[in-house]
Design a protein around this motif. Sequence first.
Motif, PDB file in Angstrom:
ATOM      1  N   ARG A   1       0.844  -1.188   0.000  1.00  0.00           N
ATOM      2  CA  ARG A   1       0.000   0.000   0.000  1.00  0.00           C
ATOM      3  C   ARG A   1       0.884   1.243   0.000  1.00  0.00           C
ATOM      4  O   ARG A   1       2.075   1.190   0.310  1.00  0.00           O
ATOM      5  CB  ARG A   1      -0.910   0.010   1.241  1.00  0.00           C
ATOM      6  N   ARG A   2       0.263   2.354  -0.316  1.00  0.00           N
ATOM      7  CA  ARG A   2       0.978   3.625  -0.316  1.00  0.00           C
ATOM      8  C   ARG A   2       1.438   3.978   1.110  1.00  0.00           C
ATOM      9  O   ARG A   2       0.784   3.620   2.093  1.00  0.00           O
ATOM     10  CB  ARG A   2       0.061   4.721  -0.866  1.00  0.00           C
ATOM     11  N   ASP A   3       2.556   4.694   1.220  1.00  0.00           N
ATOM     12  CA  ASP A   3       3.115   5.154   2.495  1.00  0.00           C
ATOM     13  C   ASP A   3       3.499   4.004   3.413  1.00  0.00           C
ATOM     14  O   ASP A   3       3.230   4.027   4.620  1.00  0.00           O
ATOM     15  CB  ASP A   3       2.138   6.097   3.216  1.00  0.00           C
ATOM     16  N   MET A   4       4.165   3.019   2.848  1.00  0.00           N
ATOM     17  CA  MET A   4       4.774   1.964   3.651  1.00  0.00           C
ATOM     18  C   MET A   4       6.283   2.171   3.675  1.00  0.00           C
ATOM     19  O   MET A   4       6.885   2.626   2.699  1.00  0.00           O
ATOM     20  CB  MET A   4       4.440   0.574   3.083  1.00  0.00           C
ATOM     21  N   THR A   5       6.919   1.843   4.810  1.00  0.00           N
ATOM     22  CA  THR A   5       8.358   1.978   4.959  1.00  0.00           C
ATOM     23  C   THR A   5       9.079   0.886   4.162  1.00  0.00           C
ATOM     24  O   THR A   5       8.659  -0.277   4.175  1.00  0.00           O
ATOM     25  CB  THR A   5       8.760   1.883   6.434  1.00  0.00           C
ATOM     26  N   VAL A   6      10.178   1.277   3.511  1.00  0.00           N
ATOM     27  CA  VAL A   6      10.993   0.332   2.746  1.00  0.00           C
ATOM     28  C   VAL A   6      12.396   0.331   3.353  1.00  0.00           C
ATOM     29  O   VAL A   6      12.984   1.392   3.598  1.00  0.00           O
ATOM     30  CB  VAL A   6      11.051   0.704   1.257  1.00  0.00           C
ATOM     31  N   LEU A   7      12.922  -0.854   3.606  1.00  0.00           N
ATOM     32  CA  LEU A   7      14.254  -0.987   4.199  1.00  0.00           C
ATOM     33  C   LEU A   7      15.008  -2.131   3.526  1.00  0.00           C
ATOM     34  O   LEU A   7      14.458  -2.879   2.726  1.00  0.00           O
ATOM     35  CB  LEU A   7      14.149  -1.218   5.707  1.00  0.00           C
ATOM     36  N   ASN A   8      16.294  -2.256   3.864  1.00  0.00           N
ATOM     37  CA  ASN A   8      17.062  -3.442   3.506  1.00  0.00           C
ATOM     38  C   ASN A   8      17.943  -3.813   4.689  1.00  0.00           C
ATOM     39  O   ASN A   8      17.722  -3.329   5.808  1.00  0.00           O
ATOM     40  CB  ASN A   8      17.875  -3.229   2.227  1.00  0.00           C
ATOM     41  N   GLY A   9      18.931  -4.659   4.479  1.00  0.00           N
ATOM     42  CA  GLY A   9      19.748  -5.102   5.593  1.00  0.00           C
ATOM     43  C   GLY A   9      20.577  -4.012   6.231  1.00  0.00           C
ATOM     44  O   GLY A   9      21.022  -4.166   7.371  1.00  0.00           O
ATOM     45  N   SER A  10      20.792  -2.888   5.514  1.00  0.00           N
ATOM     46  CA  SER A  10      21.609  -1.802   6.045  1.00  0.00           C
ATOM     47  C   SER A  10      20.793  -0.758   6.801  1.00  0.00           C
ATOM     48  O   SER A  10      21.297  -0.147   7.746  1.00  0.00           O
ATOM     49  CB  SER A  10      22.382  -1.122   4.911  1.00  0.00           C
TER      50      SER A  10
ATOM     51  N   THR B   1      17.475  25.520  16.269  1.00  0.00           N
ATOM     52  CA  THR B   1      17.808  24.199  15.735  1.00  0.00           C
ATOM     53  C   THR B   1      19.306  24.125  15.468  1.00  0.00           C
ATOM     54  O   THR B   1      20.009  25.146  15.477  1.00  0.00           O
ATOM     55  CB  THR B   1      17.035  23.917  14.437  1.00  0.00           C
ATOM     56  N   ARG B   2      19.762  22.908  15.187  1.00  0.00           N
ATOM     57  CA  ARG B   2      21.176  22.697  14.870  1.00  0.00           C
ATOM     58  C   ARG B   2      21.282  21.706  13.726  1.00  0.00           C
ATOM     59  O   ARG B   2      20.599  20.667  13.729  1.00  0.00           O
ATOM     60  CB  ARG B   2      21.917  22.169  16.098  1.00  0.00           C
ATOM     61  N   ASN B   3      22.140  22.021  12.748  1.00  0.00           N
ATOM     62  CA  ASN B   3      22.296  21.173  11.565  1.00  0.00           C
ATOM     63  C   ASN B   3      23.456  20.200  11.757  1.00  0.00           C
ATOM     64  O   ASN B   3      24.546  20.580  12.188  1.00  0.00           O
ATOM     65  CB  ASN B   3      22.555  22.015  10.315  1.00  0.00           C
ATOM     66  N   ILE B   4      23.187  18.957  11.411  1.00  0.00           N
ATOM     67  CA  ILE B   4      24.235  17.939  11.361  1.00  0.00           C
ATOM     68  C   ILE B   4      24.112  17.198  10.040  1.00  0.00           C
ATOM     69  O   ILE B   4      23.050  17.200   9.398  1.00  0.00           O
ATOM     70  CB  ILE B   4      24.133  16.951  12.547  1.00  0.00           C
ATOM     71  N   TYR B   5      25.203  16.570   9.617  1.00  0.00           N
ATOM     72  CA  TYR B   5      25.226  15.865   8.335  1.00  0.00           C
ATOM     73  C   TYR B   5      25.487  14.387   8.610  1.00  0.00           C
ATOM     74  O   TYR B   5      26.423  14.033   9.341  1.00  0.00           O
ATOM     75  CB  TYR B   5      26.283  16.456   7.414  1.00  0.00           C
ATOM     76  N   VAL B   6      24.662  13.554   8.001  1.00  0.00           N
ATOM     77  CA  VAL B   6      24.641  12.133   8.318  1.00  0.00           C
ATOM     78  C   VAL B   6      24.907  11.321   7.046  1.00  0.00           C
ATOM     79  O   VAL B   6      24.262  11.531   6.015  1.00  0.00           O
ATOM     80  CB  VAL B   6      23.275  11.726   8.919  1.00  0.00           C
ATOM     81  N   ARG B   7      25.863  10.412   7.146  1.00  0.00           N
ATOM     82  CA  ARG B   7      26.102   9.482   6.045  1.00  0.00           C
ATOM     83  C   ARG B   7      25.122   8.323   6.158  1.00  0.00           C
ATOM     84  O   ARG B   7      25.132   7.593   7.156  1.00  0.00           O
ATOM     85  CB  ARG B   7      27.539   8.949   6.087  1.00  0.00           C
ATOM     86  N   PRO B   8      24.252   8.125   5.160  1.00  0.00           N
ATOM     87  CA  PRO B   8      23.257   7.046   5.266  1.00  0.00           C
ATOM     88  C   PRO B   8      23.909   5.675   5.220  1.00  0.00           C
ATOM     89  O   PRO B   8      24.956   5.493   4.582  1.00  0.00           O
ATOM     90  CB  PRO B   8      22.343   7.281   4.053  1.00  0.00           C
ATOM     91  N   TYR B   9      23.289   4.730   5.890  1.00  0.00           N
ATOM     92  CA  TYR B   9      23.795   3.365   5.866  1.00  0.00           C
ATOM     93  C   TYR B   9      23.568   2.689   4.516  1.00  0.00           C
ATOM     94  O   TYR B   9      24.342   1.817   4.118  1.00  0.00           O
ATOM     95  CB  TYR B   9      23.117   2.534   6.957  1.00  0.00           C
ATOM     96  N   VAL B  10      22.522   3.088   3.818  1.00  0.00           N
ATOM     97  CA  VAL B  10      22.136   2.425   2.577  1.00  0.00           C
ATOM     98  C   VAL B  10      22.893   3.036   1.393  1.00  0.00           C
ATOM     99  O   VAL B  10      23.003   4.261   1.287  1.00  0.00           O
ATOM    100  CB  VAL B  10      20.609   2.542   2.355  1.00  0.00           C
TER     101      VAL B  10
END
Length: 338
Positions: free
Chosen positions: A146-155, A250-259
């Motif tokens: 269905r629409r608006d479902m979370t998608v993930l993988n092993g990472s 607020t405070r900005n941080i930069y994140v390297r995604p796992y995927v």
Amino acid sequence: MRDTRESRLLLVLLIAIAFALITVDIRGGEESPVDGARQAAAAVFGPVENGVAAAVDPVGNAIGAVRDSGERHTRIAALERENAALKAKLGSDDRNRSRLHELDTMLKTAGAGQYGIKAAEVIAIGAAQGFSWTVTIDAGANDGIRRDMTVLNGSGLVGRVTTVGPSTATVLLASDPDFTVGTRMEKTNELGFATGQGNGPLLVQLLNGKAKVNAGDRLVTFGSQAAKPFVPGVPVGEVIRVDPSGGGLTRNIYVRPYVAFTKLDIVGIVVQAPRTDPRDMVLPPKPKPAPTVTVTVTPPPPEGQQQAGEQPGQQPGRQQQPGQQPEQGQKPENEQGD
């Protein structure tokens, strides 16, 4: 020669003589009267025959070579096909092992977060320049998507479902500039919102402008109302840079995604949310640093300084053993002075 009566009579005479000679030769056997004439003819015409054979043999050999080359070409083609099939089999085995590893890690991730997932394969990827970062998966409404479902993988977090067809669906990747997801910091629970930046790291705005954040800190999804479009606890990424705190809200941080969004293959669509928020349970354990070995060196005492436990007059570093005779000029310990 003109066709006259005389020429016809001559032809009949020659044919009759030829038959007569053949008859005499057959009846004579090895002692045939024409054997000498045959040998003479062989001596005369033999070199001519050899020359003709020598001239014709290369042609025959070439014909045989062409015929054999055709057979060799067929055999070579068959061997090439066998080699190609073997390489394809080996390649497919490597690919199958890789995909089994991806599926195994994804199932472990889903198990850690208690997510009910539907596995799917990425069959198409959208353009990354000027268009949305999307992929198409081979699962759709017929598979319970269905629409608006979370998608993930092993990472970790891949994205969310945006469009659903009968047998396929479109997933908006977390790297898309229009993608936003609520995040939670590991341990400190500081909340924020992560936004995609294409090929760059995710930009996360923390709600607490004075939050203490360091490189290496990790984030997971905060979750949405009724777990749509995001379920909680899915790993998002690791902090690689922190903007200086300017005293803002607020405070900005930069994140390297796992995927790795350009290497997607097997993904899982969360069709059942966990009963409780897994928080940091899905994050992999951090590697433990190697122990540091410290060596302490004790310097020797200065010359002339008495060490603890030494007797007066005893050489430094030497102790008198019981029953040992004192050295010359040294009195026994139990001897009383005058």
